[in-house]
Motif scaffolding. Structure first.
Motif, PDB file in Angstrom:
ATOM      1  N   ALA A  26       4.090 -73.509  90.326  1.00 15.93           N
ATOM      2  CA  ALA A  26       3.170 -74.044  89.309  1.00 15.93           C
ATOM      3  C   ALA A  26       3.587 -75.440  88.855  1.00 15.93           C
ATOM      4  O   ALA A  26       3.441 -75.803  87.696  1.00 15.93           O
ATOM      5  CB  ALA A  26       3.097 -73.092  88.108  1.00 15.93           C
ATOM      6  N   ASP A  64       4.491 -72.125  83.441  1.00 18.98           N
ATOM      7  CA  ASP A  64       4.161 -73.448  83.996  1.00 18.98           C
ATOM      8  C   ASP A  64       4.458 -74.636  83.077  1.00 18.98           C
ATOM      9  O   ASP A  64       4.186 -74.575  81.870  1.00 18.98           O
ATOM     10  CB  ASP A  64       2.658 -73.555  84.284  1.00 18.98           C
ATOM     11  CG  ASP A  64       2.079 -72.325  84.929  1.00 18.98           C
ATOM     12  OD1 ASP A  64       2.815 -71.391  85.245  1.00 18.98           O
ATOM     13  OD2 ASP A  64       0.840 -72.313  85.108  1.00 18.98           O
ATOM     14  N   ILE A 122      -0.299 -66.175  75.790  1.00 17.63           N
ATOM     15  CA  ILE A 122       0.171 -67.515  76.163  1.00 17.63           C
ATOM     16  C   ILE A 122      -0.406 -68.630  75.284  1.00 17.63           C
ATOM     17  O   ILE A 122      -1.620 -68.738  75.092  1.00 17.63           O
ATOM     18  CB  ILE A 122      -0.149 -67.806  77.648  1.00 17.63           C
ATOM     19  CG1 ILE A 122       0.654 -66.866  78.558  1.00 17.63           C
ATOM     20  CG2 ILE A 122       0.122 -69.272  78.000  1.00 17.63           C
ATOM     21  CD1 ILE A 122       2.151 -67.087  78.618  1.00 17.63           C
TER      22      ILE A 122
HETATM   23  N1  DQQ Z   1      -0.235 -69.789  84.955  1.00 27.15           N
HETATM   24  C1  DQQ Z   1      -1.240 -70.068  83.972  1.00 27.15           C
HETATM   25  C2  DQQ Z   1      -2.491 -70.308  84.746  1.00 27.15           C
HETATM   26  C3  DQQ Z   1      -1.978 -70.721  86.063  1.00 27.15           C
HETATM   27  C4  DQQ Z   1      -0.801 -69.827  86.269  1.00 27.15           C
HETATM   28  C5  DQQ Z   1      -1.313 -68.914  83.015  1.00 27.15           C
HETATM   29  C6  DQQ Z   1       0.157 -70.318  87.304  1.00 27.15           C
HETATM   30  O1  DQQ Z   1      -3.282 -71.303  84.138  1.00 27.15           O
HETATM   31  O2  DQQ Z   1      -2.947 -70.591  87.077  1.00 27.15           O
HETATM   32  O3  DQQ Z   1      -0.098 -68.730  82.346  1.00 27.15           O
HETATM   33  O4  DQQ Z   1       1.426 -69.806  87.105  1.00 27.15           O
END
Ligand code: DQQ
Length: 653
Positions: free
Chosen positions: A390, A138, A165
């Protein structure tokens, strides 16, 4: 009904009416010769294809299982690719990640195409934002600050799959050329130990920046955290301080500990408070929770959610912003008033698509009402009918526009991603505004700065494309292009075509082989000379029983690659074409990404394609008209696109 004979005669390759090559020369003679020979061979090929296409055209999507069986058998004979596969933990962690949409399903080694390094290297893009290596998802906290566009993103520093992440960070003067900076935020606190997840920036009236983001705690609970620049005088915003009292929000009663994430940019209310939204779900209903705050530290949950839609599942990455009814200029997130509509966008975890709806926001009562409940969030319009997820907008106070960023995942196999060492792109940022003509669409358009990459152009004026024909366009190269095209359908045929009750859907059709009197027509992108591989981007027009025309805009990936371990769906949707408008198209081609915008951006489709032959110098571009009756006249301007500078910022740390 599908006609079994797509693509009948092929004409001579078409030379541009105007080429602005600096030295006045057109093309190397060898290529003309090649295309001449190619046309001859192609006639033979097409003749054979005619016979074959009884099977062939109908094969395009629905018989992929058969194709897969065939290529599966042959791939068994070839050397099995080595399987290097870090385990991705996205699903077990309760978030979306790479959607493995491969129609053939399994990623077992027998299904894998023997990708070689040259094919994989070609897939890396030239002017789209990507980190140097590893996994990205995202977009996070985009903003313009002290002369720089900042872009943060979900990043795995250790592998080309989702996991571990943290926030990557890059800066740009123009949203096109980027300098990579050190990671902005690491997963180094109990409240974000399992990941520094998605968040948004808010610029306060005094110019200070606050960042709210979701942390996945040491116990995998989703909480919201506050961070701010350690040195607001640093235009690069290199250091970030996490608030010592984090988390500032934990899941409220009734909300699952893994269903509470992705805070929006805050907007200012008439009561003098800041308001944010956080995505969640209750049962199977997706919802956007609302909190008010005065200091970004203490928050009050509002009794009523901003919005919710039954059956849409978890809402990720909610976005909420105003668009002007009066023009294409962007609005700051807190702007409101009678000349404003508000967009609610949710990324649906269940189907991995970004849906939006236009509506009216009543700030005092904190309610948002969709203009048309039948196309509410999650059940109506999407930003993009291909692969685009996203996403997040920000108000660019530098140019007075609203800019949309979207994560473009891979649609090949995870094994191939690991082999090439990277996964995912960001789409070219798009300006987003209300379509004043329809009042019911958004217009998305690549930011104007991308045009600075345009090199020499080729123009083709009023090219007649006969029913069932393919016209090669004589270009130097066809892997980095900006294409602007308009098409007109033969008016007489349009008038005389019988009305029908045809129910059409790009997704369930036979793709570009699905014919009627009026279409499909458009371009074959990333095609090889023999058309063994090609990706049609096209219009399909139906004439309804009351004589009204309905236009669909589609991208057919079914023959985009000889490989069978890639997604081959047909994408697309309805696009409004208003009285007096031509069919207009813009396509950005950048190696493995094709971003297509119809009717000024009313409908957009992004696809990732992974050809095995139509790569490097073998990639070509064709016009096609697969209508049974109507002639199409096409005019195009096509630019070769330069490579953007995307590299580490020199001498930092
Ligand atoms: N990616 C993030 C989250 C979100 C999701 C985690 C959407 O915060 O909801 O990497 O791709």
């Amino acid at each position: 009904m599908a006609d079994p004979n797509p693509f009948l005669p092929i004409s001579q390759p078409l030379h541009p009416t105007d080429t602005s090559l600096p030295d006045g020369s057109h093309r190397p003679p060898s290529k003309k010769l090649l295309l001449g020979v190619f046309s001859g061979l192609f006639l033979v090929f097409l003749f054979l294809a005619l016979i074959n296409d009884q099977k062939g055209s109908q094969q395009s999507i629905h018989s992929q299982e058969d194709e897969n069986v065939a290529s599966l058998a042959s791939s068994k004979e070839s050397a099995k690719p080595e399987i290097l596969r870090p385990i991705s933990r996205g699903v077990s962690a309760g978030v979306s990640e790479k959607a493995s949409l491969i129609s053939s399903g399994s990623e077992s080694s027998t299904d894998q195409y023997p990708w070689n390094n040259s094919m994989l290297s070609w897939q890396r893009t030239a002017f789209h934002f990507q980190p140097e290596k590893n996994w990205m998802n995202d977009p996070n906290g985009p903003l313009y600050y002290k002369g720089w566009y900042h872009f943060f993103y979900q990043y795995n520093p250790h592998a080309a799959v989702w996991g571990d992440i943290v926030w990557g960070h890059a800066v740009s003067r123009d949203l096109i050329h980027w300098l990579h900076l050190p990671l902005a935020m690491l997963a180094n606190q109990w409240y974000d130990q399992n990941g520094v997840w998605t968040g948004s920036a808010t610029i306060l009236p005094d110019g200070n920046v606050v960042m709210l983001y979701t942390g996945s705690t040491n116990e995998s609970v989703q909480v919201q955290n506050l961070a701010y620049p350690a040195d607001p005088n640093d235009p690069l915003l290199l250091e970030w301080t996490k608030y010592s009292g984090n988390p500032v929000l934990v899941p409220p009663p009734g909300i699952g500990t893994k269903d509470f994430r992705d805070p929006t940019t805050a907007w200012y209310t008439s009561e003098g408070k800041w308001r944010i939204s956080i995505g969640s779900k209750v049962g199977k209903s997706g919802i956007a929770l609302i909190y008010d705050t005065e200091d970004f530290i203490n928050y009050k949950l509002q009794p009523q959610a901003l919005h919710g839609v039954p059956g849409t599942g978890m809402w990720e990455c909610v976005d909420f912003y105003p668009v002007s009814r009066k023009g294409e200029h962007g609005l700051d997130t807190s702007d409101d008033g009678p000349e404003v509509k508000h967009v609610v966008k949710a990324s649906l975890d269940d189907d991995k698509h970004d849906y939006f709806a236009l509506g009216t926001y009543d700030e005092l009562n904190n309610t948002w009402t969709p203009d048309n409940p039948e196309i509410d969030v999650g059940i109506g319009l999407r930003y993009d009918y291909g692969i685009f997820y996203a996403s997040k907008t920000f108000y660019d106070q530098n140019k007075g526009r609203r800019v949309l960023w979207g994560w473009i995942g891979e649609s090949d196999s995870e094994v191939a991603d690991v082999k090439k060492g990277w996964a995912s792109l960001q789409g070219i940022p798009r300006t987003v505004s209300l379509d004043a003509k329809t009042g019911s669409n958004l217009l998305q358009w690549p930011v104007e700065e991308v045009e600075s990459l345009r090199l020499r152009s080729s123009e083709f004026d009023k090219v007649e494309v006969k029913p069932g024909s393919v016209v090669p366009l004589d270009l130097d190269a066809a892997t980095q292009l900006d294409i602007v095209a308009e098409f007109e359908l033969d008016k007489k045929v349009l008038r005389n075509t019988a009305e029908s009750n045809e129910e059409f859907s790009c997704r369930t059709s036979k793709g570009a082989a699905h014919r009627n009197a009026l279409g499909p027509f458009g371009l074959l992108v990333l095609a090889d000379d023999s058309l063994a591989e090609h990706t049609p981007v096209y219009f399909y027009v139906t004439k309804g029983s009351n004589g009204t025309l309905k236009t669909f805009f589609c991208t057919d990936q079914s023959r985009s690659s000889a490989a069978n371990d890639v997604n081959k769906q047909i994408y697309g949707n309805f696009v409004p074409v208003l009285e007096g408008e031509k069919f207009t198209l813009r396509i950005l081609v950048d190696h493995s990404i094709i971003e297509s915008f119809a009717q000024g951006g009313r409908t957009t489709i992004t696809s990732r394609v992974y050809p095995t032959r139509a790569i490097y110098g073998s990639a070509r571009l064709f016009l096609f008209n697969n209508a049974i009756e109507a002639n199409v006249t096409a005019s195009l301007k096509i630019w070769q696109m330069n490579t953007a500078f995307i590299r580490p910022y020199p001498n930092i740390r």
